[in-house]
Design a protein around this motif. Structure first.
Motif, PDB file in Angstrom:
ATOM      1  N   ASN A 172     -17.505 -23.934 -13.473  1.00 57.24           N
ATOM      2  CA  ASN A 172     -17.229 -25.366 -13.352  1.00 57.24           C
ATOM      3  C   ASN A 172     -16.505 -25.729 -12.055  1.00 57.24           C
ATOM      4  O   ASN A 172     -16.191 -26.896 -11.825  1.00 57.24           O
ATOM      5  CB  ASN A 172     -16.390 -25.841 -14.543  1.00 57.24           C
ATOM      6  CG  ASN A 172     -17.188 -25.852 -15.838  1.00 57.24           C
ATOM      7  OD1 ASN A 172     -18.123 -26.621 -15.998  1.00 57.24           O
ATOM      8  ND2 ASN A 172     -16.829 -24.977 -16.765  1.00 57.24           N
TER       9      ASN A 172
ATOM     10  N   ASN B  37      -7.420 -31.023  -7.440  1.00 54.48           N
ATOM     11  CA  ASN B  37      -8.647 -31.405  -8.141  1.00 54.48           C
ATOM     12  C   ASN B  37      -8.732 -30.753  -9.516  1.00 54.48           C
ATOM     13  O   ASN B  37      -9.270 -31.346 -10.462  1.00 54.48           O
ATOM     14  CB  ASN B  37      -9.883 -31.002  -7.326  1.00 54.48           C
ATOM     15  CG  ASN B  37      -9.924 -31.623  -5.955  1.00 54.48           C
ATOM     16  OD1 ASN B  37      -9.941 -30.920  -4.952  1.00 54.48           O
ATOM     17  ND2 ASN B  37      -9.931 -32.948  -5.890  1.00 54.48           N
ATOM     18  N   VAL B  38      -8.212 -29.540  -9.617  1.00 54.82           N
ATOM     19  CA  VAL B  38      -8.279 -28.773 -10.873  1.00 54.82           C
ATOM     20  C   VAL B  38      -6.932 -28.099 -11.108  1.00 54.82           C
ATOM     21  O   VAL B  38      -6.360 -27.499 -10.190  1.00 54.82           O
ATOM     22  CB  VAL B  38      -9.390 -27.698 -10.823  1.00 54.82           C
ATOM     23  CG1 VAL B  38      -9.381 -26.846 -12.092  1.00 54.82           C
ATOM     24  CG2 VAL B  38     -10.755 -28.338 -10.620  1.00 54.82           C
TER      25      VAL B  38
ATOM     26  N   GLY C 178     -10.058 -38.278 -10.894  1.00 55.75           N
ATOM     27  CA  GLY C 178     -11.354 -37.622 -10.959  1.00 55.75           C
ATOM     28  C   GLY C 178     -11.268 -36.128 -11.202  1.00 55.75           C
ATOM     29  O   GLY C 178     -12.291 -35.445 -11.289  1.00 55.75           O
TER      30      GLY C 178
ATOM     31  N   THR D   5      -9.621 -32.476 -13.165  1.00 54.02           N
ATOM     32  CA  THR D   5      -9.700 -31.900 -14.509  1.00 54.02           C
ATOM     33  C   THR D   5      -8.599 -30.873 -14.713  1.00 54.02           C
ATOM     34  O   THR D   5      -8.258 -30.128 -13.787  1.00 54.02           O
ATOM     35  CB  THR D   5     -11.065 -31.205 -14.723  1.00 54.02           C
ATOM     36  OG1 THR D   5     -12.117 -32.124 -14.429  1.00 54.02           O
ATOM     37  CG2 THR D   5     -11.218 -30.726 -16.161  1.00 54.02           C
TER      38      THR D   5
ATOM     39  N   TYR E 146      -7.525 -27.689 -17.355  1.00 52.94           N
ATOM     40  CA  TYR E 146      -8.008 -26.770 -18.385  1.00 52.94           C
ATOM     41  C   TYR E 146      -6.806 -26.055 -19.006  1.00 52.94           C
ATOM     42  O   TYR E 146      -6.050 -25.381 -18.310  1.00 52.94           O
ATOM     43  CB  TYR E 146      -8.936 -25.711 -17.788  1.00 52.94           C
ATOM     44  CG  TYR E 146     -10.230 -26.223 -17.214  1.00 52.94           C
ATOM     45  CD1 TYR E 146     -11.413 -26.161 -17.942  1.00 52.94           C
ATOM     46  CD2 TYR E 146     -10.280 -26.752 -15.930  1.00 52.94           C
ATOM     47  CE1 TYR E 146     -12.612 -26.622 -17.406  1.00 52.94           C
ATOM     48  CE2 TYR E 146     -11.471 -27.208 -15.381  1.00 52.94           C
ATOM     49  CZ  TYR E 146     -12.636 -27.135 -16.129  1.00 52.94           C
ATOM     50  OH  TYR E 146     -13.817 -27.590 -15.583  1.00 52.94           O
TER      51      TYR E 146
ATOM     52  N   TYR F   3      -6.168 -39.616 -22.137  1.00 48.97           N
ATOM     53  CA  TYR F   3      -7.246 -39.413 -21.177  1.00 48.97           C
ATOM     54  C   TYR F   3      -8.489 -38.904 -21.902  1.00 48.97           C
ATOM     55  O   TYR F   3      -8.396 -38.334 -23.001  1.00 48.97           O
ATOM     56  CB  TYR F   3      -6.841 -38.375 -20.124  1.00 48.97           C
ATOM     57  CG  TYR F   3      -5.731 -38.798 -19.203  1.00 48.97           C
ATOM     58  CD1 TYR F   3      -5.898 -39.850 -18.315  1.00 48.97           C
ATOM     59  CD2 TYR F   3      -4.510 -38.121 -19.197  1.00 48.97           C
ATOM     60  CE1 TYR F   3      -4.881 -40.235 -17.445  1.00 48.97           C
ATOM     61  CE2 TYR F   3      -3.487 -38.484 -18.337  1.00 48.97           C
ATOM     62  CZ  TYR F   3      -3.680 -39.546 -17.464  1.00 48.97           C
ATOM     63  OH  TYR F   3      -2.672 -39.922 -16.611  1.00 48.97           O
TER      64      TYR F   3
ATOM     65  N   TYR G  37     -11.043 -36.318 -23.070  1.00 48.04           N
ATOM     66  CA  TYR G  37     -10.823 -34.880 -23.251  1.00 48.04           C
ATOM     67  C   TYR G  37     -11.877 -34.302 -24.164  1.00 48.04           C
ATOM     68  O   TYR G  37     -12.606 -35.023 -24.851  1.00 48.04           O
ATOM     69  CB  TYR G  37      -9.428 -34.621 -23.846  1.00 48.04           C
ATOM     70  CG  TYR G  37      -9.336 -34.929 -25.332  1.00 48.04           C
ATOM     71  CD1 TYR G  37      -9.558 -33.943 -26.291  1.00 48.04           C
ATOM     72  CD2 TYR G  37      -9.079 -36.220 -25.774  1.00 48.04           C
ATOM     73  CE1 TYR G  37      -9.495 -34.228 -27.644  1.00 48.04           C
ATOM     74  CE2 TYR G  37      -9.015 -36.522 -27.117  1.00 48.04           C
ATOM     75  CZ  TYR G  37      -9.226 -35.524 -28.053  1.00 48.04           C
ATOM     76  OH  TYR G  37      -9.183 -35.816 -29.404  1.00 48.04           O
TER      77      TYR G  37
ATOM     78  N   ILE H 203      -9.828 -29.506 -22.464  1.00 48.58           N
ATOM     79  CA  ILE H 203     -10.248 -29.897 -21.125  1.00 48.58           C
ATOM     80  C   ILE H 203      -9.969 -31.399 -20.986  1.00 48.58           C
ATOM     81  O   ILE H 203     -10.535 -32.210 -21.726  1.00 48.58           O
ATOM     82  CB  ILE H 203     -11.732 -29.600 -20.904  1.00 48.58           C
ATOM     83  CG1 ILE H 203     -12.019 -28.116 -21.214  1.00 48.58           C
ATOM     84  CG2 ILE H 203     -12.147 -29.940 -19.478  1.00 48.58           C
ATOM     85  CD1 ILE H 203     -13.493 -27.787 -21.378  1.00 48.58           C
TER      86      ILE H 203
ATOM     87  N   HIS I 265      -9.837 -34.801 -18.611  1.00 47.25           N
ATOM     88  CA  HIS I 265     -10.424 -35.415 -17.423  1.00 47.25           C
ATOM     89  C   HIS I 265      -9.599 -36.629 -17.016  1.00 47.25           C
ATOM     90  O   HIS I 265      -9.361 -37.518 -17.819  1.00 47.25           O
ATOM     91  CB  HIS I 265     -11.868 -35.832 -17.700  1.00 47.25           C
ATOM     92  CG  HIS I 265     -12.739 -34.727 -18.218  1.00 47.25           C
ATOM     93  ND1 HIS I 265     -13.259 -33.753 -17.395  1.00 47.25           N
ATOM     94  CD2 HIS I 265     -13.159 -34.433 -19.478  1.00 47.25           C
ATOM     95  CE1 HIS I 265     -13.979 -32.912 -18.113  1.00 47.25           C
ATOM     96  NE2 HIS I 265     -13.932 -33.290 -19.381  1.00 47.25           N
ATOM     97  N   LYS I 266      -9.182 -36.648 -15.762  1.00 46.20           N
ATOM     98  CA  LYS I 266      -8.400 -37.763 -15.257  1.00 46.20           C
ATOM     99  C   LYS I 266      -9.342 -38.747 -14.557  1.00 46.20           C
ATOM    100  O   LYS I 266      -9.992 -38.377 -13.564  1.00 46.20           O
ATOM    101  CB  LYS I 266      -7.324 -37.272 -14.295  1.00 46.20           C
ATOM    102  CG  LYS I 266      -6.214 -38.285 -14.061  1.00 46.20           C
ATOM    103  CD  LYS I 266      -5.039 -37.626 -13.377  1.00 46.20           C
ATOM    104  CE  LYS I 266      -3.862 -38.589 -13.260  1.00 46.20           C
ATOM    105  NZ  LYS I 266      -2.695 -37.932 -12.623  1.00 46.20           N
TER     106      LYS I 266
ATOM    107  N   ASN J  75     -11.081 -41.661 -12.252  1.00 47.93           N
ATOM    108  CA  ASN J  75     -10.891 -42.104 -10.871  1.00 47.93           C
ATOM    109  C   ASN J  75     -10.072 -43.389 -10.835  1.00 47.93           C
ATOM    110  O   ASN J  75     -10.135 -44.185 -11.748  1.00 47.93           O
ATOM    111  CB  ASN J  75     -12.236 -42.334 -10.194  1.00 47.93           C
ATOM    112  CG  ASN J  75     -12.927 -41.012  -9.873  1.00 47.93           C
ATOM    113  OD1 ASN J  75     -12.350 -40.168  -9.183  1.00 47.93           O
ATOM    114  ND2 ASN J  75     -14.136 -40.820 -10.354  1.00 47.93           N
TER     115      ASN J  75
END
Length: 223
Positions: free
Chosen positions: A39, A107-108, A136, A138, A140, A203, A205, A218, A220-221, A223
């Motif tokens: 990913n 970003n991650v 935008g 992620t 984990y 968020y 998820y 997981i 996800h934020k 944008n």
């Protein structure tokens, strides 16, 4: 003991934890890394929490633009300098996740292999972690699947036999919690726990099982 991973289970001791002779544990460790790896994009900046000496970072460095780890153990961070010497886009800094702060978001963000439990991260800390995820991006988080209990217990028995942990207190070891007679206690997050955390965060998820050994939250934020 204030923090077992800072005071005892660090550096070469932590290295020995992952020198396991149990094939199913090796499969679990690889499956988590492979799940994240597929990913990742080579344009992304990545942060790993509780990075130890850089075992996961070394695997993921070729798959991203840059990767930074944090760890509470001075000894583990020192070991990482040699372990990651051939990874120019990778580094580890000494930092407590309870006081996480970076000038630029990532970003991650990765918190793998039961990291939230090991770090005793509550809701406030998880929010701090997500503050460091770029729009935008992620995050984990992973813990153990209940299907992995018997193998997980064998792995901790192996660690105890190496002197990395105290002997397991079988009277107190149950329901996903492993207790050792030296004060070490390993908890975990169930899929239900992750669902509750995901709902509370607000968020988008998902909760996903991987390899019948891991549960992933997981997040996800937008944008």
């Amino acid at each position: 003991m204030d923090n077992y991973y800072a005071e005892k289970l660090n550096s070469q001791m932590l290295f020995k934890v992952y020198e396991t002779q149990i094939p199913r544990v090796r499969q679990y460790l690889k499956a988590e890394i492979d799940f994240v790896k597929k990913n990742l994009l080579n344009t992304q900046s990545v942060l790993e929490l509780g990075a130890g000496y850089g075992r996961i970072i070394k695997e993921l460095a070729p798959c991203c633009r840059s990767i930074v780890g944090i760890d509470i153990s001075t000894e583990s961070v020192e070991l990482s300098k040699d372990y990651l010497k051939d990874c120019p886009n990778a580094s580890i800094v000494e930092m407590d996740v309870q006081h996480i702060h970076f000038s630029e978001p990532f970003n991650v963000i990765l918190c793998l292999q039961n990291g939230l439990s090991a770090m005793r991260a509550d809701s406030a800390v998880i929010h701090k972690i997500l503050d460091n995820v770029a729009p935008g991006g992620t995050a984990y988080f992973s813990s153990y699947s209940t299907k992995f209990w018997n193998t997980r217990l064998k792995w901790f028995e192996e660690q105890a036999s190496k002197g990395l942990l105290g002997e397991i207190d079988y009277a107190k070891t149950k329901d996903g919690v492993i207790v050792c007679n030296d004060g070490f206690k390993a908890t975990f997050h169930s899929s239900e726990d992750f669902e509750k955390i995901g709902e509370e965060l607000g968020y988008p998820y998902e909760v996903q099982e991987v390899d019948d050994s891991s549960m992933f939250l997981i997040v996800h934020k937008p944008n």
